[in-house]
Motif scaffolding. Structure first.
Motif, PDB file in Angstrom:
ATOM      1  N   VAL A 154       5.429  10.658   5.683  1.00 38.87           N
ATOM      2  CA  VAL A 154       5.123   9.895   6.892  1.00 38.87           C
ATOM      3  C   VAL A 154       3.627   9.937   7.197  1.00 38.87           C
ATOM      4  N   THR A 155       2.991  11.087   7.001  1.00 41.95           N
ATOM      5  CA  THR A 155       1.551  11.170   7.225  1.00 41.95           C
ATOM      6  C   THR A 155       0.795  10.233   6.290  1.00 41.95           C
ATOM      7  N   MET A 156       1.210  10.177   5.020  1.00 39.95           N
ATOM      8  CA  MET A 156       0.555   9.277   4.063  1.00 39.95           C
ATOM      9  C   MET A 156       0.732   7.809   4.445  1.00 39.95           C
ATOM     10  N   LEU A 157       1.928   7.466   4.925  1.00 36.94           N
ATOM     11  CA  LEU A 157       2.163   6.084   5.339  1.00 36.94           C
ATOM     12  C   LEU A 157       1.318   5.738   6.567  1.00 36.94           C
ATOM     13  N   GLU A 158       1.220   6.668   7.497  1.00 36.28           N
ATOM     14  CA  GLU A 158       0.424   6.410   8.699  1.00 36.28           C
ATOM     15  C   GLU A 158      -1.060   6.290   8.376  1.00 36.28           C
ATOM     16  N   ALA A 159      -1.522   7.056   7.393  1.00 39.35           N
ATOM     17  CA  ALA A 159      -2.940   7.056   7.028  1.00 39.35           C
ATOM     18  C   ALA A 159      -3.240   6.110   5.876  1.00 39.35           C
ATOM     19  N   TRP A 160      -2.304   5.239   5.535  1.00 34.06           N
ATOM     20  CA  TRP A 160      -2.479   4.354   4.389  1.00 34.06           C
ATOM     21  C   TRP A 160      -3.744   3.489   4.455  1.00 34.06           C
ATOM     22  N   PRO A 161      -4.135   2.957   5.625  1.00 36.23           N
ATOM     23  CA  PRO A 161      -5.363   2.150   5.663  1.00 36.23           C
ATOM     24  C   PRO A 161      -6.591   2.889   5.153  1.00 36.23           C
ATOM     25  N   SER A 162      -6.667   4.196   5.377  1.00 34.67           N
ATOM     26  CA  SER A 162      -7.826   4.956   4.899  1.00 34.67           C
ATOM     27  C   SER A 162      -7.738   5.265   3.412  1.00 34.67           C
ATOM     28  N   LEU A 163      -6.529   5.168   2.853  1.00 37.35           N
ATOM     29  CA  LEU A 163      -6.335   5.484   1.436  1.00 37.35           C
ATOM     30  C   LEU A 163      -6.530   4.278   0.533  1.00 37.35           C
ATOM     31  N   ARG A 164      -6.106   3.107   0.986  1.00 36.56           N
ATOM     32  CA  ARG A 164      -6.137   1.928   0.127  1.00 36.56           C
ATOM     33  C   ARG A 164      -6.881   0.752   0.729  1.00 36.56           C
ATOM     34  N   GLY A 165      -7.567   0.940   1.832  1.00 43.94           N
ATOM     35  CA  GLY A 165      -8.321  -0.154   2.435  1.00 43.94           C
ATOM     36  C   GLY A 165      -9.567  -0.491   1.632  1.00 43.94           C
ATOM     37  N   GLU A 166     -10.141  -1.642   1.920  1.00 46.94           N
ATOM     38  CA  GLU A 166     -11.345  -2.059   1.213  1.00 46.94           C
ATOM     39  C   GLU A 166     -12.508  -1.119   1.469  1.00 46.94           C
TER      40      GLU A 166
END
Length: 211
Positions: A154-166
């Motif tokens: 759940v933490t990874m899903l919530e922080a997904w924009p910082s992981l795969r954003g441009e």
């Protein structure tokens, strides 16, 4: 969970997000002058902005938390066997850790960091293990895997924009993942206390007065 307890969990989680984000952001700003909105000379302005962002992180974390509780309720109703649902969560947690490590390995050149692809999954796993250990110690062993799932997946899903954003980079990951992780840990460690108090109050109200 009545409305009063939910409201307490809501605003307190937002407060935790605001405080943790401000602390993390201030430390990062102190160690890296390029981090922040206007540099160290506008530290007060940055602190306010970080706190506001942290409030949003807290609200977003609570959305993810209640989404997981809903998923957990539905899954237990469909699967009907607690050990099978826990096994599925354990597998998904390991898969998520491996998957995020692979994605970060592919982006290691863009991120300009050759350690993040193994350091982030390892640190996240160890920190989640600690939270799950204390949750199981305070409640029962059946809470270990669900807590581990919450803290990792759940933490990874919530922080997904910082992981795969441009604009994703190591700084953005740290700035978003740590507050999300802490907010999730705060909620899961507090939940059983809120429910226990409610159950105690209901039992007291239903008890017959002594003659």
């Amino acid at each position: 969970m009545n409305l009063r307890k939910w409201f307490f969990l809501f605003w307190s989680t937002m407060a935790v997000g605001g405080v943790v984000t401000t602390i993390v952001g201030s430390v990062m700003q102190w160690s890296d002058k390029s981090f922040g909105f206007m540099g160290l000379e506008a530290a007060g302005f940055n602190a306010v902005m970080m706190a506001l962002v942290g409030l949003l992180f807290g609200a977003f974390s609570q959305m993810g938390f209640f989404a997981y509780l809903t998923l957990n309720y539905i899954a237990l109703g469909v699967i009907r066997k607690n050990y099978m649902w826990n096994a599925l969560q354990a597998y998904t947690t390991l898969f998520a850790l491996g998957g995020i490590g692979y994605l970060l390995y592919q982006d290691r050149v863009k991120l300009d960091n050759n350690m993040i692809f193994w350091a982030l999954p390892l640190v996240l796993l160890l920190a989640s293990w600690v939270v799950a250990f204390y949750k199981a110690k305070m409640t029962n062993n059946n809470a270990f895997i669900p807590t581990l799932f919450l803290q990792v997946v759940v933490t990874m899903l919530e922080a997904w924009p910082s992981l795969r954003g441009e604009e994703s980079n190591v700084t953005a990951m740290i700035f978003m993942i740590i507050p999300m992780f802490v907010c999730n840990a705060y909620q899961i460690l507090l939940l059983h206390r809120l429910l226990r108090k409610e159950q105690t109050a209901d039992s007291a109200s239903n008890a017959k007065p002594a003659v």
